[in-house]
Design a protein around this motif. Sequence first.
Motif, short mmCIF file in Angstrom:
data_model
loop_
_atom_site.label_atom_id
_atom_site.label_comp_id
_atom_site.label_asym_id
_atom_site.label_seq_id
_atom_site.Cartn_x
_atom_site.Cartn_y
_atom_site.Cartn_z
N ASN A 96 -3.36 0.98 3.90
CA ASN A 96 -2.37 0.90 2.84
C ASN A 96 -2.68 1.60 1.41
OD1 ASN A 96 -0.89 -0.42 4.64
ND2 ASN A 96 -1.39 -2.29 3.58
N HIS A 97 -4.14 1.48 1.28
CA HIS A 97 -4.72 2.06 0.14
C HIS A 97 -4.96 3.49 -0.20
CE1 HIS A 97 -8.30 2.00 2.44
NE2 HIS A 97 -8.97 2.58 1.35
N VAL A 121 0.06 0.52 -2.51
CA VAL A 121 -0.31 -0.62 -2.84
C VAL A 121 0.23 -1.26 -4.37
CG1 VAL A 121 -2.54 -2.06 -3.59
CG2 VAL A 121 -2.66 -0.38 -1.68
N THR A 122 0.62 -0.42 -5.03
CA THR A 122 1.29 -0.59 -6.16
C THR A 122 2.46 0.08 -6.61
OG1 THR A 122 0.11 1.09 -7.71
CG2 THR A 122 -1.10 -0.92 -7.31
N GLY A 190 -5.58 -3.36 0.24
CA GLY A 190 -4.04 -3.65 0.35
C GLY A 190 -3.82 -4.51 1.33
N SER A 195 1.86 -7.82 2.86
CA SER A 195 2.26 -6.64 3.22
C SER A 195 2.19 -5.79 4.45
CB SER A 195 1.07 -5.62 2.20
OG SER A 195 -0.23 -6.00 2.66
#
Length: 357
Positions: A96-97, A121-122, A190, A195
């Motif tokens: 994810n990151h 992630v954000t 992440g 998630s």
Amino acid sequence: MPTPDAASSAPHSPPPARPAGYAVVGLGQLTLEEILPAFALCTHARPVALVSGDRGKALPVAREHGIAEDHVLDYEHFGDLAGLADVDVVYIVLPNHLHAEYTLKAFQAGKHVLCEKPMAVTAEECQRMMDAARAADRQLMIAYRLHHEPFNQRMAALCQEEALGRVKTIMASNCQVTKAPDIRLQAGKGGGPVSDTGIYCINACRMVTGEEPESAVALAHQPKDNPDFAEVPESVAFLLRYPSGVIAHCETSFGAAESRHLRVHCADGFIDMEAAFSYQGQRLQLRRGSPTSGPASTEELLLKPVNHFAAEMDYFAACALANQPPRTDGEMGLADVRIIDAIEQSLREGGVVRLQA
């Protein structure tokens, strides 16, 4: 008795004049066991390049799938994708990151992007990804494969049509056992069940309601005696409330036996789907009426299954070659990341978190 359902097809796009070439980035379990084999079932998509940090691992995979050796790149030479004219789409299948970083690089190389979920992630990373897509005049699709899966599509249609009356509540469960070592257990990259598996519940609720939640509240269990969960919770339960009054109860776990179930309670019955978020094996049932107030009946819908990955890659092939926006675009990916942020805020601070309209 099960009954056939005529409205069982996944969403379609006009077929492209030629197959789109895909560069698949990352050779983890999902790529090796699901994505690359799915190309054999595609009509409009084909694998033409691989990106991996392990060339020794990548070369046999490339040979197996008919990919030329000079189309096997490492991450240091990711930018060389720009010179590969037969690559139309870059499929990001990384932790994810890394989604945002390599999506941006793919747009810099002039390619369309299919990115695994969660989008990033954000929320800030999501916005940068969408901005980069617009600047490059390329399409960005988030890999919500269940939007191309007939059982999930039909459940959403039944709810939107109010086939059993108005939707009242939703119960969504997506649980599995995840053990270390696994990058999904690393908070800084992440990880965590919300998630990873919980996002399926979040996205399914949107398919059912057609709405964005107005508030979220969550509880978690993070066992102190299990080092696997030193950084992330083992289990999370969360409630989402929607403007129409629908309330969704969702649960996700990295420590419970596999369970992937979706139930929608409506005014005049309920809809059940087993294996709702699995790669295969979906079963869809409708329960009409109530035995306490009159006769009740149960009906199973028989739909033709599809390979989820082949369906989504064929769909995005058409979008990419026509340079047309896909249904599961960056806005949807961003919306889910904002909901995940609200759930995590509720876990940190306690109480209900309101989401911005």
